[in-house]
Design a protein around this motif. Structure first.
Motif, PDB file in Angstrom:
ATOM      1  N   ARG A 146       5.972 -13.583  -0.561  1.00 35.58           N
ATOM      2  CA  ARG A 146       5.531 -14.231   0.667  1.00 35.58           C
ATOM      3  C   ARG A 146       4.932 -13.214   1.638  1.00 35.58           C
ATOM      4  O   ARG A 146       3.952 -13.498   2.331  1.00 35.58           O
ATOM      5  N   ILE A 147       5.528 -12.038   1.715  1.00 39.24           N
ATOM      6  CA  ILE A 147       5.034 -11.003   2.626  1.00 39.24           C
ATOM      7  C   ILE A 147       3.598 -10.621   2.281  1.00 39.24           C
ATOM      8  O   ILE A 147       2.755 -10.437   3.164  1.00 39.24           O
ATOM      9  N   PHE A 148       3.307 -10.514   0.984  1.00 37.34           N
ATOM     10  CA  PHE A 148       1.982 -10.058   0.553  1.00 37.34           C
ATOM     11  C   PHE A 148       1.113 -11.195   0.021  1.00 37.34           C
ATOM     12  O   PHE A 148       0.267 -10.990  -0.844  1.00 37.34           O
ATOM     13  N   ASP A 149       1.318 -12.391   0.549  1.00 38.33           N
ATOM     14  CA  ASP A 149       0.486 -13.534   0.175  1.00 38.33           C
ATOM     15  C   ASP A 149      -0.907 -13.326   0.767  1.00 38.33           C
ATOM     16  O   ASP A 149      -1.062 -13.248   1.997  1.00 38.33           O
ATOM     17  N   PRO A 150      -1.950 -13.225  -0.041  1.00 36.41           N
ATOM     18  CA  PRO A 150      -3.294 -12.963   0.492  1.00 36.41           C
ATOM     19  C   PRO A 150      -3.834 -14.090   1.372  1.00 36.41           C
ATOM     20  O   PRO A 150      -4.687 -13.855   2.224  1.00 36.41           O
ATOM     21  N   GLU A 151      -3.340 -15.306   1.173  1.00 40.19           N
ATOM     22  CA  GLU A 151      -3.815 -16.429   1.981  1.00 40.19           C
ATOM     23  C   GLU A 151      -3.137 -16.466   3.350  1.00 40.19           C
ATOM     24  O   GLU A 151      -3.772 -16.784   4.365  1.00 40.19           O
ATOM     25  N   VAL A 152      -1.841 -16.143   3.382  1.00 38.68           N
ATOM     26  CA  VAL A 152      -1.096 -16.131   4.649  1.00 38.68           C
ATOM     27  C   VAL A 152      -0.231 -14.872   4.677  1.00 38.68           C
ATOM     28  O   VAL A 152       0.969 -14.918   4.433  1.00 38.68           O
ATOM     29  N   PRO A 153      -0.810 -13.721   4.975  1.00 36.77           N
ATOM     30  CA  PRO A 153      -0.032 -12.472   4.964  1.00 36.77           C
ATOM     31  C   PRO A 153       1.001 -12.433   6.081  1.00 36.77           C
ATOM     32  O   PRO A 153       0.785 -12.959   7.169  1.00 36.77           O
ATOM     33  N   SER A 154       2.117 -11.817   5.794  1.00 37.43           N
ATOM     34  CA  SER A 154       3.204 -11.703   6.765  1.00 37.43           C
ATOM     35  C   SER A 154       2.933 -10.563   7.744  1.00 37.43           C
ATOM     36  O   SER A 154       2.347  -9.546   7.383  1.00 37.43           O
TER      37      SER A 154
ATOM     38  N   SER B  71       0.824  -3.178  -3.513  1.00 34.96           N
ATOM     39  CA  SER B  71       0.940  -4.099  -2.381  1.00 34.96           C
ATOM     40  C   SER B  71      -0.410  -4.422  -1.759  1.00 34.96           C
ATOM     41  O   SER B  71      -0.686  -5.591  -1.427  1.00 34.96           O
ATOM     42  N   GLN B  72      -1.266  -3.428  -1.610  1.00 30.63           N
ATOM     43  CA  GLN B  72      -2.549  -3.674  -0.964  1.00 30.63           C
ATOM     44  C   GLN B  72      -3.491  -4.457  -1.874  1.00 30.63           C
ATOM     45  O   GLN B  72      -4.281  -5.284  -1.394  1.00 30.63           O
ATOM     46  N   GLU B  73      -3.398  -4.223  -3.173  1.00 27.62           N
ATOM     47  CA  GLU B  73      -4.225  -4.963  -4.120  1.00 27.62           C
ATOM     48  C   GLU B  73      -3.799  -6.434  -4.185  1.00 27.62           C
ATOM     49  O   GLU B  73      -4.646  -7.331  -4.281  1.00 27.62           O
ATOM     50  N   VAL B  74      -2.493  -6.684  -4.087  1.00 28.52           N
ATOM     51  CA  VAL B  74      -2.007  -8.062  -4.066  1.00 28.52           C
ATOM     52  C   VAL B  74      -2.415  -8.732  -2.758  1.00 28.52           C
ATOM     53  O   VAL B  74      -2.857  -9.887  -2.736  1.00 28.52           O
ATOM     54  N   LEU B  75      -2.286  -7.995  -1.661  1.00 29.02           N
ATOM     55  CA  LEU B  75      -2.623  -8.541  -0.354  1.00 29.02           C
ATOM     56  C   LEU B  75      -4.104  -8.913  -0.257  1.00 29.02           C
ATOM     57  O   LEU B  75      -4.475  -9.901   0.379  1.00 29.02           O
ATOM     58  N   SER B  76      -4.952  -8.143  -0.899  1.00 30.07           N
ATOM     59  CA  SER B  76      -6.396  -8.418  -0.863  1.00 30.07           C
ATOM     60  C   SER B  76      -6.819  -9.460  -1.894  1.00 30.07           C
ATOM     61  O   SER B  76      -7.967  -9.899  -1.897  1.00 30.07           O
ATOM     62  N   GLY B  77      -5.909  -9.832  -2.783  1.00 29.87           N
ATOM     63  CA  GLY B  77      -6.236 -10.806  -3.810  1.00 29.87           C
ATOM     64  C   GLY B  77      -6.798 -10.205  -5.076  1.00 29.87           C
ATOM     65  O   GLY B  77      -7.154 -10.927  -6.019  1.00 29.87           O
ATOM     66  N   GLU B  78      -6.865  -8.860  -5.151  1.00 30.37           N
ATOM     67  CA  GLU B  78      -7.399  -8.205  -6.342  1.00 30.37           C
ATOM     68  C   GLU B  78      -6.438  -8.314  -7.526  1.00 30.37           C
ATOM     69  O   GLU B  78      -6.871  -8.323  -8.683  1.00 30.37           O
TER      70      GLU B  78
END
Length: 552
Positions: A125-133, A145-152
């Motif tokens: 949930r924290i690293f959801d690219p659509e709704v980041p925490s 974490s950053q790749e997941v957050l960006s949707g990569e």
């Protein structure tokens, strides 16, 4: 592997304590009462960032670790952990008796176990690219974490995984000296996926839409108050000694009544206090505890298209401030400071200012005039438009504000208006960004230097300066993932230096915080960013334990 094991207490000792308490007639405990400044609108740990919501959540939930008021980390949902030799892999063993507070003794329904998957879901949930925490920045050291957050990359590639029901493995891309402390914060609290999905996007917004695993459960929640009651199923290290905690949200502010007024009238048991109020409390015999310091700064609102969005204009105003000449214009209850980071800020128990030094911007009228001319050239103007310095009435900063007006007139030949308004209106305007210049207390989070500086990160709702600098954000991220404390402190110092050189804010004053308690309140575990009510009680001698009412 470096490891740490926490001794468990288990169900048997809790039940035995409750039985002994009933048989021996332990002293009657009374509810603990406290007023919160604002309404609590959400109790979603991954997205609620207000101080008021954190007070509630850290008692309803229990993370892998708990941080006490003295900064010590103690066992929470994890009974032990190990860290790999390279500092990149953290393996947590969860307590096998940890459960969610969804059981019912009355109806014979067993509670749901807390498993490693609940923590994995929280980080997804924290690293959801659509709704980041808003907590994503605290955990940037986690692998991918950053790749997941960006949707990569998909969430399944995040460096947080469950190895069975009770083993959680967190893998980092680089060592972090403060990961354990961050895991004790509200962002890392667990979330049960099945229950979350059952709330249909209303998780944490009402009493039936929140499920905790901590020592308390939420027994009521309305516009007037939230009431916490001991959980019947909690089996961790926290022993609950009070029958309930009543957190009022509707009393302060009515007919001019303040939280302090309610405390003095005996209607609450715990209240944050200014230095002046602390003196009054001491005279009346109320116990006091120290809270974190608050930094007051001159803040420039950087609204697009306005003169203060120009770096040179801000620098001109900042370089015209001569703190050494403030003299008796500083109110007696304040002290001088050169740093935006409170002196009480720490990293894993070590004082930040012992690890790094601030980089204050110096009074330099010649450089100020040069910056002003450069700013005028860049903006194509010959003088500043009407600007107003905003002050809160209760802080008694009128003399200092007037002196700053004098300095700007004297050094820059610019007239700045001064407006002193009531505190409630001041806070509304600051929060809404409806100001140009203000002397205001800075928001802080977690008692760390990163928490203090995060009030200036891009996209942060607490960023009242509207400051946006990717270089600063990168330095704060570097501090979060530094391999050692000195590296983290050095990155924070560099970030603060950038803020000051950009003229985002000018540190002026520091104010020691206090908390006053009722004379019969004992055992409250307090730190400015958290209050643990489990060991607190009122009414004389401490009870052995407080029997929980049947859940459900």
């Amino acid at each position: 592997m470096r490891g740490r094991h926490f001794p468990g207490k288990g169900w048997l000792s809790l039940l035995l304590a409750a039985v002994l308490c009933l048989l021996s007639g332990c002293s009657k405990a009374e509810s603990i009462r406290m007023d919160l400044s604002r309404q609590v609108t959400s109790l979603d740990p991954q997205f609620s960032t207000s101080w008021e919501s954190q007070v509630v959540m850290l008692n309803l939930f229990e993370g892998l670790l708990l941080r006490q008021g003295n900064g010590e980390l103690i066992p929470g949902a994890a009974e032990s952990y190990q860290v790999s030799a390279d500092g990149l892999t953290y393996t947590f063993q969860l307590r096998r008796d940890g459960v969610w507070n969804d059981g019912s003794l009355r109806n014979g329904i067993d509670p749901t176990p807390v498993t490693a998957k609940d923590f994995v879901f929280s980080f997804h949930r924290i690293f959801d690219p659509e709704v980041p925490s808003p907590w994503a920045g605290d955990f940037q050291a986690i692998k991918n974490s950053q790749e997941v957050l960006s949707g990569e990359l998909p969430k399944s590639q995040l460096g947080v995984r469950a190895a069975g029901d009770y083993t959680l493995i967190i893998t980092l891309s680089e060592p972090s000296s403060i990961l354990l402390e961050q895991l004790a914060g509200p962002g890392a609290l667990p979330c049960n996926e099945e229950f979350f999905l059952s709330t249909w996007a209303r998780y944490g917004q009402g009493i039936g839409q929140i499920l905790g695993n901590g020592p308390f459960r939420l027994s009521s929640w309305d516009q007037e108050a939230l009431v916490l009651a001991p959980s019947s199923f909690y089996s961790g290290e926290q022993e609950v000694l009070c029958p309930s905690v009543i957190l009022y949200t509707g009393r302060a502010g009515e007919k001019g009544t303040t939280e302090w007024d309610l405390f003095l009238k005996g209607k609450s048991d715990f209240c944050q206090a200014t230095t002046r109020q602390a003196v009054e409390a001491e005279e009346k015999g109320f116990p006091l505890v120290l809270a974190d310091e608050t930094v007051w700064a001159l803040v420039f609102r950087q609204e697009e298209g306005e003169p203060l969005a120009n770096r040179e204009i801000r620098r001109a105003l900042a370089l015209s401030v001569d703190p050494d000449s403030f003299g008796d214009r500083v109110p007696e209850l304040f002290g001088r400071t050169n740093s935006l980071i409170p002196r009480t800020a720490s990293l894993m128990g070590e004082g930040y200012h012992d690890l790094a030094s601030s980089q204050p911007i110096s009074f330099d009228p010649e450089a100020a005039r040069a910056a002003l001319e450069e700013g005028f050239t860049q903006l194509g103007i010959e003088a500043l438009p009407k600007l107003t310095l905003l002050l809160p009435k209760s802080a008694e900063l009128d003399a200092l504000g007037g002196y700053l007006q004098k300095l700007w007139q004297q050094e820059l030949r610019q007239t700045i208006n001064l407006e002193v308004i009531e505190d409630e209106e001041f806070q509304k305007r600051i929060s809404a960004g409806e100001f140009q210049l203000a002397i205001t207390s800075l928001s802080r989070e977690g008692g760390t230097p990163m928490g203090a500086l995060s009030a200036f990160t891009g996209g942060n709702s607490r960023n009242v300066a509207n400051y946006c600098n990717p270089e600063f954000d990168a330095l704060l991220a570097k501090a979060q993932s530094a391999a050692d404390l000195r590296g983290a402190a050095a990155a924070c110092a560099e970030g603060e230096g950038l803020l000051l050189s950009d003229g985002a804010a000018v540190p002026l004053l520091t104010q020691q915080g206090y908390c006053a308690m009722s004379k019969d309140l004992q055992g409250l575990d307090y730190r400015a960013d958290r209050i643990l009510f489990s060991g607190a009680y009122r009414g004389g001698q401490a009870p052995t334990s407080t029997p929980s009412p049947p859940a459900g």
